[in-house]
Design a protein around this motif. Structure first.
Motif, short mmCIF file in Angstrom:
data_model
loop_
_atom_site.label_atom_id
_atom_site.label_comp_id
_atom_site.label_asym_id
_atom_site.label_seq_id
_atom_site.Cartn_x
_atom_site.Cartn_y
_atom_site.Cartn_z
N ALA A 6 0.84 -1.20 0.00
CA ALA A 6 0.00 0.00 0.00
C ALA A 6 0.87 1.24 0.00
O ALA A 6 1.92 1.28 0.66
CB ALA A 6 -0.91 0.02 1.23
N ILE A 7 0.43 2.24 -0.76
CA ILE A 7 1.05 3.56 -0.70
C ILE A 7 0.21 4.36 0.29
O ILE A 7 -1.01 4.48 0.12
CB ILE A 7 1.07 4.25 -2.08
N GLU A 8 0.88 4.86 1.32
CA GLU A 8 0.17 5.53 2.41
C GLU A 8 0.63 6.98 2.56
O GLU A 8 1.79 7.30 2.35
CB GLU A 8 0.42 4.77 3.72
N LEU A 9 -0.32 7.79 2.93
CA LEU A 9 -0.07 9.21 3.19
C LEU A 9 -0.06 9.40 4.70
O LEU A 9 -1.01 9.01 5.39
CB LEU A 9 -1.19 10.05 2.54
N TYR A 10 1.04 9.97 5.23
CA TYR A 10 1.21 10.11 6.67
C TYR A 10 1.04 11.55 7.12
O TYR A 10 1.40 12.49 6.41
CB TYR A 10 2.60 9.62 7.10
N CYS A 11 0.55 11.71 8.35
CA CYS A 11 0.25 13.02 8.92
C CYS A 11 1.44 13.57 9.70
O CYS A 11 2.35 12.84 10.07
CB CYS A 11 -0.92 12.91 9.89
N ASP A 12 1.34 14.87 10.01
CA ASP A 12 2.32 15.48 10.90
C ASP A 12 2.15 14.85 12.29
O ASP A 12 1.12 14.26 12.60
CB ASP A 12 2.16 17.00 10.93
N PRO A 13 3.18 14.96 13.15
CA PRO A 13 3.13 14.29 14.46
C PRO A 13 1.93 14.67 15.32
O PRO A 13 1.35 13.80 15.99
CB PRO A 13 4.45 14.71 15.14
N ALA A 14 1.52 15.92 15.31
CA ALA A 14 0.39 16.33 16.16
C ALA A 14 -0.92 15.67 15.70
O ALA A 14 -1.69 15.16 16.53
CB ALA A 14 0.25 17.85 16.16
N PRO A 72 -2.87 20.16 3.51
CA PRO A 72 -3.74 20.35 4.67
C PRO A 72 -4.77 19.21 4.77
O PRO A 72 -5.34 18.80 3.76
CB PRO A 72 -4.46 21.68 4.39
N LEU A 73 -4.97 18.71 5.99
CA LEU A 73 -5.96 17.66 6.24
C LEU A 73 -6.84 18.07 7.41
O LEU A 73 -6.35 18.67 8.37
CB LEU A 73 -5.27 16.34 6.61
N SER A 74 -8.09 17.70 7.32
CA SER A 74 -9.02 17.92 8.43
C SER A 74 -9.89 16.67 8.56
O SER A 74 -10.71 16.40 7.68
CB SER A 74 -9.89 19.14 8.15
N TYR A 157 -1.47 18.40 8.74
CA TYR A 157 -0.95 18.28 7.38
C TYR A 157 -0.49 16.86 7.09
O TYR A 157 0.01 16.17 7.98
CB TYR A 157 0.25 19.22 7.18
N ALA A 158 -0.65 16.46 5.83
CA ALA A 158 0.01 15.25 5.33
C ALA A 158 1.43 15.69 5.02
O ALA A 158 1.64 16.67 4.31
CB ALA A 158 -0.70 14.75 4.08
N MET A 159 2.39 14.98 5.57
CA MET A 159 3.79 15.39 5.46
C MET A 159 4.66 14.45 4.64
O MET A 159 5.66 14.87 4.09
CB MET A 159 4.41 15.52 6.86
N ASP A 160 4.31 13.17 4.60
CA ASP A 160 5.13 12.24 3.83
C ASP A 160 4.29 11.10 3.28
O ASP A 160 3.14 10.89 3.67
CB ASP A 160 6.35 11.75 4.61
N ILE A 161 4.90 10.40 2.34
CA ILE A 161 4.23 9.33 1.61
C ILE A 161 5.18 8.14 1.60
O ILE A 161 6.40 8.31 1.48
CB ILE A 161 3.86 9.82 0.18
N GLY A 162 4.63 6.95 1.78
CA GLY A 162 5.50 5.78 1.83
C GLY A 162 4.83 4.54 1.29
O GLY A 162 3.62 4.50 1.07
#
Length: 183
Positions: A6-14, A72-74, A157-162
């Motif tokens: 799977a290609i996943e979109l990861y959020c900022d730590p908060a 930006p993500l909400s 925010y989405a910050m990285d993709i893996g």
């Protein structure tokens, strides 16, 4: 058991911590611990398939990530998928930027000959961040009540993709959005 990718979109730590709070509350109440057990990380799945050459995908994802900015993500609502897995999730507001991000990634993969399954096509993809899997049917209402107590929306925010291989989850690579350096 066969592996899947799977290609996943990861959020900022908060924002990731807000999602982890939901995982932990559901685990403490013994409603669902599966995401913790498989060592997952809060994410939005952008694409998944058992038929992927990870080496080929790495260059595609690296190039794609370098051209993107944090997104930006909400997470604004709670939902469930009608499947045998009894998945509960936080749903991101489906902003044009999020929908275009996923669509552009799929376009980049198609150009390299990677087939995009129906559920990840532009007019079918449902963005979500799982907070529970394998929830017993008899506990679904309780789980929804627990999740409704979260103070939504939670934003970040989405910050990285893996790319991950699962199950259990093992990250193969990830890239920071807007940066060509590996995480």
């Amino acid at each position: 058991m066969s592996q899947c990718y799977a290609i996943e979109l990861y959020c900022d730590p908060a924002l990731e911590n807000q999602v982890l709070k939901a995982w932990n509350v559901l685990a403490r109440r013994q409603i669902s611990t599966q995401l913790i057990e498989i060592e997952s990380r809060p994410h939005i799945t952008l694409f998944s398939s058992p038929f992927i050459d990870p080496g080929k995908l790495e260059s595609i994802v690296k190039s794609f990530a370098s051209k993107q900015e944090p997104l930006p993500l909400s997470f604004s609502s709670v939902g469930s998928l009608s499947s045998d897995n009894n998945v509960l999730f936080l749903a991101p507001t489906p902003s044009m930027s999020l929908l275009q991000f996923q669509s552009q990634l799929c376009d980049a993969m198609k150009k390299e000959g990677i087939e995009i399954g129906e559920e990840y096509r532009q007019d079918s993809w449902i963005p979500y961040c799982a907070v529970a899997q394998e929830v017993p049917k008899t506990r679904m209402a309780e789980a929804f009540c627990v999740l409704r107590d979260l103070k939504l929306p939670v934003t970040g925010y989405a910050m990285d993709i893996g790319l991950v291989e699962f199950s259990p989850v093992r990250e193969l690579f990830s890239f920071v959005l807007g940066n060509i350096n590996e995480v």
